[in-house]
Design an enzyme around this catalytic site. Sequence first.
Site, mmCIF file in Angstrom:
data_model
loop_
_atom_site.group_PDB
_atom_site.id
_atom_site.type_symbol
_atom_site.label_atom_id
_atom_site.label_comp_id
_atom_site.label_asym_id
_atom_site.label_seq_id
_atom_site.Cartn_x
_atom_site.Cartn_y
_atom_site.Cartn_z
ATOM 1 N N ALA A 1 32.301 46.181 41.580
ATOM 2 C CA ALA A 1 32.892 45.352 40.529
ATOM 3 C C ALA A 1 32.501 45.972 39.196
ATOM 4 C CB ALA A 1 32.387 43.913 40.620
ATOM 5 N N GLU A 2 33.494 46.240 38.359
ATOM 6 C CA GLU A 2 33.208 47.045 37.167
ATOM 7 C C GLU A 2 32.291 46.374 36.157
ATOM 8 O OE1 GLU A 2 37.575 45.675 36.518
ATOM 9 O OE2 GLU A 2 36.252 46.129 38.187
ATOM 10 N N ASN A 3 32.093 45.055 36.270
ATOM 11 C CA ASN A 3 31.160 44.420 35.343
ATOM 12 C C ASN A 3 29.711 44.586 35.786
ATOM 13 O OD1 ASN A 3 31.637 42.650 37.504
ATOM 14 N ND2 ASN A 3 31.050 40.871 36.304
ATOM 15 N N SER B 1 27.980 51.138 35.248
ATOM 16 C CA SER B 1 29.107 50.837 36.118
ATOM 17 C C SER B 1 30.336 51.645 35.727
ATOM 18 C CB SER B 1 29.425 49.340 36.049
ATOM 19 O OG SER B 1 30.488 49.016 36.908
ATOM 20 N N ASN C 1 37.034 49.597 44.593
ATOM 21 C CA ASN C 1 37.121 48.570 43.558
ATOM 22 C C ASN C 1 38.396 47.766 43.791
ATOM 23 O OD1 ASN C 1 38.108 47.461 40.831
ATOM 24 N ND2 ASN C 1 35.997 48.045 40.381
#
Length: 218
Positions: A48-50, A90, A25
Site C-alpha cells: 500500500a503506497e501510504n 514506500s 499494489n
Amino acid sequence: MDKAQIKSFIAARVAKELKDGDVVNLGIGLPTLVPSFLPEGVHVTLHAENGIVGAGLVDDSNRDAIHVVDAGGQPAAASEFGCFIDSATSFGLIRGGHVDATILGGLEVDEEGSLSNWIIPGKKMPGMGGAMDLLVGAKQVIVAMEHTAKGNPKILTKCRLPYTAVKCVSKIITEMCVIECTEDGLLLTEYNPEFTVEQIQAATEATLKVSPDLKPMV
C-alpha cells in the site's frame, strides 16, 4: 453475464497474472478482490503506497483493534512479517521498480495504452493517490474494469478525460476479454465465450487486432 458476477469474474482472471513472490499494489474497488482468487501455491506481498509492505486482511478479529487505513482509506493491517514504512520509502519502492505489478481500475484506456482513472472534471475526488507513480514505476500495469459504462465504450481511440499517465498499461482485463497493449496497438488475446469477437469490437471504440492464438478466457 449477470451483473453481480462481473467483478468476481474479472478479479479471478486477473489473479492468474500474478506469480508466487510478486510484490503487488492494488487500487481501490474491484482490484481488492483479486487476492481472494489467487491460485493455490501463489503467495504475493501486498504493498500500500501510504506505507504498508505485506498488507494483511482485516476481519472481525482485528477490525476494532486497529486505526490503520490503506491508500484508499479502507481499514488495513500488516500481515505476519509485514511492516509499516514511511511514505518516502514506500514511494522509493515504487519509483525504484520494486513493485512487480499494480492492478488498477480505469475510467478510460486508449489504444496507446494510456490511462485516465483519477478524475472526472467537475466531480469531487479525494486525490490522485499514488496512481501516477505506480503507472510508470511498476513492472506490469493491469487495468481491471468493466468493458463499458452505461453501454458506452471505455476502451477508446484516445482518452477524453485527463490522463493519469500515458503509454503505461500492459494489459486490460474486462468481463468480455483480455487485451494486451503493444507498440502496434491493442491485441485481443482472450475472449469470454459468452461474447463473439464482433460483439467485443462493437463495445470497443479502439480497433482491436485479433491474436492468431486467440483463446477463451478460463
